[in-house]
Design an enzyme around this catalytic site. Structure first.
Site, mmCIF file in Angstrom:
data_model
loop_
_atom_site.group_PDB
_atom_site.id
_atom_site.type_symbol
_atom_site.label_atom_id
_atom_site.label_comp_id
_atom_site.label_asym_id
_atom_site.label_seq_id
_atom_site.Cartn_x
_atom_site.Cartn_y
_atom_site.Cartn_z
ATOM 1 N N CYS A 145 13.044 55.353 73.727
ATOM 2 C CA CYS A 145 13.361 56.366 74.733
ATOM 3 C C CYS A 145 12.559 56.145 76.013
ATOM 4 O O CYS A 145 12.938 56.605 77.079
ATOM 5 C CB CYS A 145 13.066 57.762 74.189
ATOM 6 S SG CYS A 145 13.679 57.984 72.524
ATOM 7 N N ARG A 192 -2.219 52.168 56.191
ATOM 8 C CA ARG A 192 -1.259 52.860 55.316
ATOM 9 C C ARG A 192 -0.814 52.019 54.131
ATOM 10 O O ARG A 192 0.051 52.458 53.369
ATOM 11 C CB ARG A 192 -0.037 53.305 56.127
ATOM 12 C CG ARG A 192 -0.425 54.236 57.254
ATOM 13 C CD ARG A 192 0.671 55.174 57.655
ATOM 14 N NE ARG A 192 0.131 56.086 58.666
ATOM 15 C CZ ARG A 192 0.809 56.598 59.663
ATOM 16 N NH1 ARG A 192 2.086 56.319 59.792
ATOM 17 N NH2 ARG A 192 0.251 57.421 60.518
ATOM 18 N N ASN A 249 13.867 60.496 63.398
ATOM 19 C CA ASN A 249 12.544 60.789 62.821
ATOM 20 C C ASN A 249 12.646 61.767 61.658
ATOM 21 O O ASN A 249 12.023 61.574 60.614
ATOM 22 C CB ASN A 249 11.618 61.370 63.898
ATOM 23 C CG ASN A 249 10.998 60.261 64.721
ATOM 24 O OD1 ASN A 249 10.126 59.527 64.249
ATOM 25 N ND2 ASN A 249 11.468 60.092 65.938
HETATM 26 P P1 FAD Z 1 16.692 51.774 65.953
HETATM 27 O O1 FAD Z 1 15.749 52.238 66.996
HETATM 28 O O2 FAD Z 1 17.966 51.125 66.374
HETATM 29 O O3 FAD Z 1 15.906 50.779 64.988
HETATM 30 C C1 FAD Z 1 16.541 50.082 63.967
HETATM 31 C C2 FAD Z 1 15.805 48.793 63.730
HETATM 32 O O4 FAD Z 1 16.415 48.138 62.646
HETATM 33 C C3 FAD Z 1 15.882 47.823 64.914
HETATM 34 O O5 FAD Z 1 14.598 47.479 65.356
HETATM 35 C C4 FAD Z 1 16.635 46.616 64.364
HETATM 36 O O6 FAD Z 1 16.100 45.394 64.843
HETATM 37 C C5 FAD Z 1 16.394 46.738 62.868
HETATM 38 N N1 FAD Z 1 17.466 46.126 62.084
HETATM 39 C C6 FAD Z 1 18.795 46.303 62.212
HETATM 40 N N2 FAD Z 1 19.470 45.590 61.274
HETATM 41 C C7 FAD Z 1 18.519 44.958 60.551
HETATM 42 C C8 FAD Z 1 18.586 44.060 59.445
HETATM 43 N N3 FAD Z 1 19.741 43.703 58.904
HETATM 44 N N4 FAD Z 1 17.413 43.579 58.969
HETATM 45 C C9 FAD Z 1 16.216 43.942 59.496
HETATM 46 N N5 FAD Z 1 16.116 44.780 60.539
HETATM 47 C C10 FAD Z 1 17.247 45.291 61.047
HETATM 48 N N6 FAD Z 1 16.681 59.601 71.825
HETATM 49 C C11 FAD Z 1 16.197 60.851 72.081
HETATM 50 O O7 FAD Z 1 16.162 61.680 71.176
HETATM 51 N N7 FAD Z 1 15.737 61.173 73.333
HETATM 52 C C12 FAD Z 1 15.725 60.282 74.356
HETATM 53 O O8 FAD Z 1 15.280 60.588 75.478
HETATM 54 C C13 FAD Z 1 16.239 58.974 74.127
HETATM 55 N N8 FAD Z 1 16.258 58.062 75.119
HETATM 56 C C14 FAD Z 1 16.683 56.786 74.838
HETATM 57 C C15 FAD Z 1 16.668 55.838 75.864
HETATM 58 C C16 FAD Z 1 17.091 54.544 75.618
HETATM 59 C C17 FAD Z 1 17.074 53.533 76.723
HETATM 60 C C18 FAD Z 1 17.540 54.166 74.314
HETATM 61 C C19 FAD Z 1 17.990 52.772 74.024
HETATM 62 C C20 FAD Z 1 17.569 55.107 73.295
HETATM 63 C C21 FAD Z 1 17.144 56.424 73.558
HETATM 64 N N9 FAD Z 1 17.159 57.402 72.554
HETATM 65 C C22 FAD Z 1 16.713 58.675 72.814
HETATM 66 C C23 FAD Z 1 17.683 57.096 71.212
HETATM 67 C C24 FAD Z 1 16.589 56.700 70.244
HETATM 68 O O9 FAD Z 1 15.825 55.668 70.804
HETATM 69 C C25 FAD Z 1 17.203 56.270 68.936
HETATM 70 O O10 FAD Z 1 17.927 57.349 68.423
HETATM 71 C C26 FAD Z 1 16.165 55.815 67.912
HETATM 72 O O11 FAD Z 1 15.521 54.657 68.344
HETATM 73 C C27 FAD Z 1 16.843 55.547 66.571
HETATM 74 O O12 FAD Z 1 15.906 55.045 65.693
HETATM 75 P P2 FAD Z 1 16.367 54.223 64.411
HETATM 76 O O13 FAD Z 1 15.122 53.850 63.699
HETATM 77 O O14 FAD Z 1 17.408 54.954 63.669
HETATM 78 O O15 FAD Z 1 17.123 52.955 64.980
#
Ligand code: FAD
Length: 453
Positions: free
Chosen positions: A44, A72, A308
């Site tokens: 974000c 951890r 989260n």
């Molecule tokens: P991700 O952050 O996508 O992480 C998933 C991880 O899994 C990645 O690092 C990827 O490399 C890894 N992965 C995928 N497939 C595989 C595999 N097969 N093997 C191993 N690793 C793998 N949300 C808000 O609530 N407020 C905000 O202001 C906001 N602003 C944002 C601004 C930007 C520019 C962006 C891009 C997003 C924003 N978001 C915001 C959204 C928020 O960042 C995401 O909802 C959050 O990062 C989701 O987390 P996640 O762990 O589910 O997924």
């Protein structure tokens, strides 16, 4: 042998799951596989990293792999991609991206937290240098390095969603001319026109050009670098940096291949315990659906807040606990230049599309006592069920005090309050923070009057 929890993906959802599981179960083995070089960072913050408000990539990282191991006892493997899941034998196939070696890893419980990826539209020559998506920390680093090395002057943003807006501010603050093209007739997806028109004025006030109902047909380059974009309105524009903000797609393919059910949205279907249809396999974050408490069905609204919380619940249950994630109401906020824009619940556009019998109102009211400096008008739009008076959604825009006021409406949606009940809430007041009749109370009582008519 100790019981083993394996987590795929090491950002918001994955590391929340791993950390929660460790807190509850010091005895189990916890392994996290992450494709990229970073874990546990705030995507974000990427627009603010590009604009240099945040100086170094490390500032966005909460904890690194070393911290997780030392503090951890969680083994984090970066640059390791999970290629396949074999539920029948409870193993995954992992590829070490540094040496291309593949190996199988056994698990007792599995959390899939693979997140999402940026959609790259099918535009000719979209792979030219200078054309970026922004999703991962590596993307942010790539954009920042490109700007340093090439000093781009003309930026094109494809897509007028919230990331497009944040990046418009970011690139404009670096002195670039910014053009946003949006293929839909309106900006910001399902947000209503009364809010969008204020956002559009703010873009214009800051010299950002916006073209709606317009798409990019092709890019052309010189020496491998993007130089021009041909638009659907016939215009050819000079560009030297392009940011694609055309939405994201859940990384749900490896789950699907393993027989894990996807929902209608294409994201992984989960219950309130974040369990998939396969026992022992959980999912959380941007790869999974969430239950919408106003629409009463699973939706795909990928946000860090949800990732989260879902991660924590998945981790707790994978560790043998019994946690529940009830659902979301679609609360979101962003900043564009001096404006704060926020929403929760459903918009009027959605209420109409979903067939709700609704009433709506739009009011404007000061953010502080009229005599106290620093205040400005907040525009509030509320939508409620005509028969019951129950709040269905709220949208707000203004320069002061919007972001946290939306949380009152979010709380009201969780509590299923009526606009009458919201109008009677004992909200705080002192001249530097609010008028005696807060915009929240004014909007609620205005809508209440319309319902009683
Ligand atoms: P991700 O952050 O996508 O992480 C998933 C991880 O899994 C990645 O690092 C990827 O490399 C890894 N992965 C995928 N497939 C595989 C595999 N097969 N093997 C191993 N690793 C793998 N949300 C808000 O609530 N407020 C905000 O202001 C906001 N602003 C944002 C601004 C930007 C520019 C962006 C891009 C997003 C924003 N978001 C915001 C959204 C928020 O960042 C995401 O909802 C959050 O990062 C989701 O987390 P996640 O762990 O589910 O997924």
């Amino acid at each position: 042998m100790a019981e083993r929890l394996v987590v795929i993906g090491g950002v918001a959802a994955g590391m929340s799951a791993a950390s929660r599981a460790r807190r509850l179960r010091p005895d189990i083995e916890i392994l996290v596989f992450e494709k990229s070089g970073f874990v546990s960072y705030g995507s974000c913050g990427l627009p603010y990293f590009v604009s240099d408000i945040i100086k170094a990539p490390e500032n966005l990282v909460v904890y690194d792999a070393k911290f997780f191991k030392e503090k951890r006892n969680i083994d984090v493997f970066t640059h390791h991609e999970v290629l396949k899941i074999f539920p029948a034998k409870r193993t995954i196939l992992v590829k070490n991206l540094e040496n291309d070696r593949e190996f199988e890893v056994q698990y007792d419980k599995l959390v899939i937290a693979t997140g999402a990826r940026a959609v790259k539209p099918n535009i000719k020559d979209i792979d030219l240098k200078g054309i970026f998506t922004i999703r991962f920390l590596e993307d942010g680093i790539g954009i920042k390095n490109f700007i340093k090395e090439n000093s781009p002057k003309k930026a094109l943003i494809v897509g007028a969603g919230y990331i497009g807006m944040e990046m418009a501010e970011s690139l404009a603050s670096l002195g670039m001319d910014v053009l946003i093209v949006e293929q839909m007739p309106n900006i910001l997806g399902t947000m209503d026109d009364e809010i969008n028109e204020v956002v559009e004025q703010e873009l214009q006030r800051n010299g950002v050009k916006l073209l709606k109902s317009t798409s990019v047909e092709e890019f052309t380059g010189e020496n491998g670098y993007v130089r021009r974009a041909k638009l659907s309105n016939g215009e050819i524009v000079d560009v030297d940096l392009v940011l694609i903000g055309a939405g994201i797609k859940p990384n749900s393919e490896i789950a699907k291949e393993a027989g894990i059910e996807l929902g209608r949205t294409g994201a992984i279907a989960v219950n309130q315990r974040m369990e998939t249809n396969i026992p022992g396999i959980y999912s959380a974050g941007d790869c999974a659906e969430a239950f919408h408490l106003v629409l009463n069905r699973p939706v795909y609204i990928p946000l860090g807040t949800t990732a989260n919380k879902q991660g924590k619940v998945a981790g707790e249950n994978a560790a043998g606990g019994n946690a529940i994630f009830k659902g979301i109401v679609g609360t979101a906020v962003f900043k564009v230049f001096d404006l704060e824009v926020a929403r929760t619940g459903i918009s009027e556009k959605q209420a109409k599309a979903e067939g709700f019998d609704y009433v709506s109102t739009v009011i404007e009211h000061g953010s502080r006592a009229h005599y106290y400096p620093g205040g400005s008008k907040i525009r509030v739009k509320l939508i409620a069920d005509r028969k019951t008076g129950r709040l269905l959604g709220a949208e707000m825009v203004g320069r002061d005090g919007v972001a946290k006021r939306i949380d009152v409406f979010a709380t009201a949606l969780h509590a299923k309050l009526t606009v009458d009940e919201i109008g009677q809430l004992d909200l705080s007041y002192a001249p530097p923070f609010a008028p005696v009749w807060d915009p929240i109370l004014i909007a609620a009582s205005d809508l209440e009057k319309k319902i009683k008519k």
